[in-house]
Scaffold this motif. Structure first.
Motif, PDB file in Angstrom:
ATOM      1  N   ALA A  89       9.167 -32.253  -1.816  1.00  0.00           N
ATOM      2  CA  ALA A  89       8.587 -32.144  -3.157  1.00  0.00           C
ATOM      3  C   ALA A  89       9.569 -32.648  -4.217  1.00  0.00           C
ATOM      4  CB  ALA A  89       8.179 -30.707  -3.441  1.00  0.00           C
ATOM      5  N   ALA A  90      10.834 -32.264  -4.107  1.00  0.00           N
ATOM      6  CA  ALA A  90      11.833 -32.669  -5.096  1.00  0.00           C
ATOM      7  C   ALA A  90      12.031 -34.186  -5.125  1.00  0.00           C
ATOM      8  CB  ALA A  90      13.166 -31.977  -4.824  1.00  0.00           C
ATOM      9  N   LYS A  91      11.886 -34.818  -3.972  1.00  0.00           N
ATOM     10  CA  LYS A  91      12.070 -36.271  -3.884  1.00  0.00           C
ATOM     11  C   LYS A  91      10.796 -37.047  -4.196  1.00  0.00           C
ATOM     12  CE  LYS A  91      16.364 -36.096  -2.476  1.00  0.00           C
ATOM     13  NZ  LYS A  91      17.470 -36.839  -3.033  1.00  0.00           N
ATOM     14  N   SER A  95       3.665 -33.652  -3.334  1.00  0.00           N
ATOM     15  CA  SER A  95       3.717 -32.606  -4.352  1.00  0.00           C
ATOM     16  C   SER A  95       3.613 -31.235  -3.699  1.00  0.00           C
ATOM     17  CB  SER A  95       2.572 -32.786  -5.351  1.00  0.00           C
ATOM     18  OG  SER A  95       1.331 -32.533  -4.700  1.00  0.00           O
ATOM     19  N   VAL A  96       4.024 -30.217  -4.423  1.00  0.00           N
ATOM     20  CA  VAL A  96       3.871 -28.846  -3.953  1.00  0.00           C
ATOM     21  C   VAL A  96       2.395 -28.559  -3.702  1.00  0.00           C
ATOM     22  CG1 VAL A  96       4.137 -26.423  -4.602  1.00  0.00           C
ATOM     23  CG2 VAL A  96       5.980 -28.046  -5.078  1.00  0.00           C
ATOM     24  N   GLU A  97       1.537 -29.078  -4.573  1.00  0.00           N
ATOM     25  CA  GLU A  97       0.096 -28.872  -4.415  1.00  0.00           C
ATOM     26  C   GLU A  97      -0.405 -29.484  -3.115  1.00  0.00           C
ATOM     27  OE1 GLU A  97       1.533 -30.143  -7.224  1.00  0.00           O
ATOM     28  OE2 GLU A  97       1.341 -28.341  -8.475  1.00  0.00           O
ATOM     29  N   MET A  98       0.065 -30.694  -2.793  1.00  0.00           N
ATOM     30  CA  MET A  98      -0.360 -31.337  -1.557  1.00  0.00           C
ATOM     31  C   MET A  98       0.144 -30.545  -0.344  1.00  0.00           C
ATOM     32  SD  MET A  98       0.365 -35.160  -0.060  1.00  0.00           S
ATOM     33  CE  MET A  98      -0.707 -35.974  -1.232  1.00  0.00           C
ATOM     34  N   LEU A  99       1.369 -30.085  -0.399  1.00  0.00           N
ATOM     35  CA  LEU A  99       1.902 -29.279   0.698  1.00  0.00           C
ATOM     36  C   LEU A  99       1.088 -28.006   0.871  1.00  0.00           C
ATOM     37  CD1 LEU A  99       5.720 -29.710   0.010  1.00  0.00           C
ATOM     38  CD2 LEU A  99       4.413 -30.739   1.888  1.00  0.00           C
ATOM     39  N   ASP A 100       0.743 -27.354  -0.240  1.00  0.00           N
ATOM     40  CA  ASP A 100      -0.089 -26.142  -0.171  1.00  0.00           C
ATOM     41  C   ASP A 100      -1.463 -26.454   0.411  1.00  0.00           C
ATOM     42  OD1 ASP A 100       1.936 -24.607  -1.252  1.00  0.00           O
ATOM     43  OD2 ASP A 100       1.085 -24.595  -3.283  1.00  0.00           O
ATOM     44  N   ARG A 101      -2.031 -27.571   0.011  1.00  0.00           N
ATOM     45  CA  ARG A 101      -3.363 -27.966   0.506  1.00  0.00           C
ATOM     46  C   ARG A 101      -3.339 -28.156   2.023  1.00  0.00           C
ATOM     47  NH1 ARG A 101      -6.210 -33.416   0.315  1.00  0.00           N
ATOM     48  NH2 ARG A 101      -8.390 -32.851   0.520  1.00  0.00           N
TER      49      ARG A 101
END
Length: 128
Positions: A89-91, A95-101
């Motif tokens: 996410a930092a790089k 995105s955090v949202e995509m990872l959560d999805r």
């Protein structure tokens, strides 16, 4: 996803806290080996340095300890995975949202998959 023995050796040298025996890294579950291999692959592609990884992993472990993690060693690869997600996410890779999805979709797929069968993501797993 197989482990590159040379990359695993370099990671063990750079990160001496990796659970290992005389033959190399050891894993309690297949997902731990997969998370390890993903980090090796992303490091190999230049996404982060081992110093950068070690700093973020140490921060992740400290945060977990502050939240009550007993640091028995059994949660090491949970911290490894959380660090991997934070770095991706930092790089700007995801995105955090995509990872959560995707995490939610995997949870949904796992819930409908019989024990012992491979988990396969399907479009409806992303429906929520």
């Amino acid at each position: 996803m197989g482990l590159d023995p040379q990359a695993a050796k370099e990671a063990r040298h750079a990160l001496p806290g990796i659970p290992a025996d005389a033959d190399g890294p050891v894993f309690r579950e297949p997902w731990e080996a997969q998370a390890f291999a993903m980090a090796l692959a992303l490091h190999g592609r230049g996404l982060f340095s081992w110093n950068e990884w070690a700093d973020m992993l140490a921060d992740e472990i400290k945060r977990a300890q502050a939240a009550g993690d007993s640091d028995s060693g059994e949660t090491y690869y949970r911290h490894w995975l959380a660090t991997l997600e934070r770095l991706v996410a930092a790089k700007g890779v995801a995105s955090v949202e995509m990872l959560d999805r995707y995490r939610d979709a995997w949870d949904h797929a796992a819930d409908r998959t019989p024990h012992g069968s491979p988990i396969v993501l399907q479009p409806e797993d992303f429906a929520g």
